[in-house]
Scaffold this motif. Structure first.
Motif, short mmCIF file in Angstrom:
data_model
loop_
_atom_site.label_atom_id
_atom_site.label_comp_id
_atom_site.label_asym_id
_atom_site.label_seq_id
_atom_site.Cartn_x
_atom_site.Cartn_y
_atom_site.Cartn_z
N UNK A 43 15.33 15.22 40.79
CA UNK A 43 13.98 15.04 40.26
C UNK A 43 14.01 14.08 39.08
N UNK A 44 12.83 13.58 38.75
CA UNK A 44 12.68 12.70 37.59
C UNK A 44 12.45 13.48 36.32
N UNK A 45 12.01 14.72 36.46
CA UNK A 45 11.71 15.57 35.32
C UNK A 45 12.54 16.84 35.42
N UNK A 46 12.86 17.46 34.29
CA UNK A 46 13.60 18.73 34.38
C UNK A 46 12.76 19.79 35.09
N UNK A 47 13.43 20.61 35.84
CA UNK A 47 12.78 21.69 36.58
C UNK A 47 13.47 23.01 36.22
N UNK A 48 12.78 24.09 36.49
CA UNK A 48 13.38 25.41 36.30
C UNK A 48 14.09 25.78 37.60
N UNK A 49 15.39 25.52 37.63
CA UNK A 49 16.17 25.80 38.82
C UNK A 49 16.75 27.21 38.82
N UNK A 50 16.33 28.05 37.87
CA UNK A 50 16.86 29.41 37.82
C UNK A 50 16.51 30.21 39.07
N UNK A 51 15.47 29.80 39.78
CA UNK A 51 15.08 30.51 41.00
C UNK A 51 16.16 30.41 42.07
N UNK A 52 17.06 29.42 41.95
CA UNK A 52 18.11 29.25 42.95
C UNK A 52 19.28 30.20 42.74
N UNK A 53 19.32 30.86 41.61
CA UNK A 53 20.36 31.84 41.34
C UNK A 53 21.75 31.26 41.65
N UNK A 54 22.10 30.20 40.92
CA UNK A 54 23.40 29.56 41.11
C UNK A 54 24.52 30.56 40.91
N UNK A 55 25.45 30.58 41.82
CA UNK A 55 26.61 31.46 41.71
C UNK A 55 27.60 30.86 40.71
N UNK A 56 28.56 31.65 40.28
CA UNK A 56 29.58 31.12 39.37
C UNK A 56 30.38 30.02 40.04
N UNK A 57 30.60 30.12 41.36
CA UNK A 57 31.33 29.04 42.06
C UNK A 57 30.48 27.78 42.13
N UNK A 58 29.14 27.91 42.26
CA UNK A 58 28.26 26.73 42.22
C UNK A 58 28.36 26.06 40.85
N UNK A 59 28.31 26.85 39.81
CA UNK A 59 28.37 26.32 38.44
C UNK A 59 29.71 25.65 38.19
N UNK A 60 30.80 26.27 38.64
CA UNK A 60 32.13 25.67 38.49
C UNK A 60 32.22 24.34 39.25
N UNK A 61 31.72 24.33 40.49
CA UNK A 61 31.75 23.11 41.29
C UNK A 61 30.91 22.02 40.64
N UNK A 62 29.71 22.36 40.18
CA UNK A 62 28.87 21.36 39.50
C UNK A 62 29.57 20.79 38.27
N UNK A 63 30.21 21.65 37.50
CA UNK A 63 30.93 21.18 36.32
C UNK A 63 32.04 20.22 36.69
N UNK A 64 32.79 20.55 37.70
CA UNK A 64 33.90 19.70 38.15
C UNK A 64 33.38 18.36 38.68
N UNK A 65 32.33 18.41 39.49
CA UNK A 65 31.79 17.19 40.09
C UNK A 65 31.11 16.32 39.03
N UNK A 66 30.33 16.93 38.15
CA UNK A 66 29.61 16.15 37.14
C UNK A 66 30.55 15.51 36.12
N UNK A 67 31.75 16.05 35.97
CA UNK A 67 32.70 15.47 35.02
C UNK A 67 33.39 14.24 35.59
N UNK A 68 33.30 14.01 36.89
CA UNK A 68 33.89 12.84 37.52
C UNK A 68 32.86 11.71 37.48
N UNK A 69 33.11 10.72 36.67
CA UNK A 69 32.15 9.63 36.50
C UNK A 69 32.66 8.33 37.12
N UNK A 70 33.46 8.44 38.15
CA UNK A 70 34.02 7.27 38.83
C UNK A 70 32.89 6.51 39.53
N UNK A 71 32.49 5.37 38.98
CA UNK A 71 31.38 4.59 39.52
C UNK A 71 31.70 3.95 40.87
#
Length: 179
Positions: free
Chosen positions: A131-159
């Motif tokens: 999205x272009x604007x922040x959203x309340x994604x809490x409705x998706x109930x991210x699991x701890x593995x989702x959060x870990x995966x997002x952290x790992x993926x977002x830390x890779x900034x290889x263009x």
């Protein structure tokens, strides 16, 4: 409330086969609010003047020729141009290697400032939300593995992990095959 719902389907046989799945779709194609358009989704977005609150892409993996262009930077830019200012884009994708997930994330993040993803927990597949604007994604109930995966993926900034029409790299990462 949804006033209309455009469904773009490239394959007429899928439309015909949908009659076998009506118990799962609640006869979706019979709903008067549904507008079925037989076209290539990529081409449709280029040609339409419509703006949407939600664009959802549910396609084959990017190794399939007809699908691969839908995972590109250029398509994501086209999607953004057809979204309402507060709209949401969602993309379904098979799960894959970290490089595969990073490539989708990095490519989406070149276009959208807010990108999240969640695993379905069933078939190693992922749902990306942008999205272009922040959203309340809490409705998706991210699991701890989702959060870990997002952290790992977002830390890779290889263009180099940006998928474009001229440099379709995503397919080679899907099953771990790196050229």
């Amino acid at each position: 409330r949804v006033s209309t719902h455009d469904i773009i389907e490239i394959n007429k046989k899928i439309v015909g086969a949908s009659k076998f799945f009506t118990r799962y779709t609640n006869n979706l194609l019979e709903n008067p609010k549904v507008n079925l358009i037989i076209d290539d989704g990529y081409d449709y977005l280029i040609e339409t003047a419509n703006k949407y609150d939600l664009i959802a892409i549910d396609i084959e993996n990017p190794a399939i020729t007809n699908s691969s262009k839908l995972y590109t930077l250029e398509n994501f830019q086209q999607v953004k141009s057809k979204l309402a200012a507060d709209g949401i884009f969602t993309l379904w994708a098979f799960g894959g290697t970290d490089e595969f997930i990073t490539t989708i994330y990095q490519t989406l993040n070149q276009v959208f400032p807010y990108v999240y993803f969640k695993s379905s927990g069933e078939y190693n597949d992922l749902y990306f939300f942008a999205a272009n604007e922040p959203k309340d994604y809490s409705i998706f109930d991210f699991s701890s593995s989702d959060i870990d995966l997002m952290g790992r993926i977002k830390s890779n900034t290889d263009q180099r992990l940006i998928n474009t029409l001229d440099k379709r790299i995503l397919g080679r990462y899907w099953d771990g095959l790196v050229e």
